[in-house]
Design an enzyme around this catalytic site. Structure first.
Site, PDB file in Angstrom:
ATOM      1  N   ARG A  61       0.817  -1.219   0.000  1.00  0.00           N
ATOM      2  CA  ARG A  61       0.000   0.000   0.000  1.00  0.00           C
ATOM      3  C   ARG A  61       0.845   1.261   0.000  1.00  0.00           C
ATOM      4  NH1 ARG A  61      -2.782  -3.540   3.250  1.00  0.00           N
ATOM      5  NH2 ARG A  61      -1.930  -2.551   5.105  1.00  0.00           N
ATOM      6  N   GLU A  98       7.473  -8.993  16.307  1.00  0.00           N
ATOM      7  CA  GLU A  98       7.107  -9.432  17.655  1.00  0.00           C
ATOM      8  C   GLU A  98       7.388 -10.926  17.824  1.00  0.00           C
ATOM      9  OE1 GLU A  98       3.245  -9.350  20.636  1.00  0.00           O
ATOM     10  OE2 GLU A  98       3.186  -8.231  18.758  1.00  0.00           O
TER      11      GLU A  98
END
Length: 174
Positions: A61, A98
């Site tokens: 995007r 993460e």
């Protein structure tokens, strides 16, 4: 167009891509010509003072923001992509997520040392991908005077991971 008017063209989709996430969908903004044009004009006004030679967009995007903005500013556009998506020789940067790692790559000859490159993505959240793109550009000798995003999720404090000015058009606080 005001920030509230632009926000009215962005759709929030709950529980996408997984439960507990509110996804800010810019496809509704892209479909509205006058709002999209206003957003690009405002982004151009924010990026222009950094005097970039090139704009770089983060897959995918970020391409939707960087490519038309580069055209508006009369600049070239460079793609930062996931591994094995670009032809020819590439350079990459591995970064921690993460849970695990990821990699971002660009064509080895896309940026010359000393070129000023502003990095763009559609959304700044935790700042991990933007920080990785910033490091990749620096690795090839680019000068990165700023990064920019259409949307910032301020509560995630992603800009704290970035050591350059951050320009964003729309902020969401929750």
């Amino acid at each position: 167009m005001t920030e509230q008017e632009l926000k009215s063209h962005i759709r929030g989709i709950p529980d996408f891509p997984k439960p507990g996430i509110l996804f800010y969908d810019i496809s509704t903004l892209l479909r509205h010509g006058p709002a999209w044009k206003a957003a690009m004009a405002e982004m151009a006004a924010r990026v222009r003072p950094y005097k970039p030679d090139l704009l770089a967009g983060i897959e995918s995007r970020g391409f939707l923001l960087a490519a038309p903005l580069a055209l508006e500013l009369g600049l070239g556009f460079v793609m930062l992509r996931k591994p094995r998506k670009l032809p020819g020789a590439t350079v990459g940067f591995d970064y921690a997520l993460e849970y695990g790692t990821d990699r971002i790559e660009m064509q080895a000859d896309a940026v010359s040392p000393g070129q000023r490159v502003v990095l763009l993505d559609d959304l700044l959240a935790t700042g991990g991908t933007m920080a990785a793109g910033l490091q990749l550009l620096r690795q090839v000798g680019a000068v990165v005077p700023a990064v920019a995003a259409l949307i910032e999720l301020t509560f995630l404090e992603g800009r704290k991971r970035l050591d350059v000015p951050v320009e964003t058009l729309l902020a969401y606080d929750d």
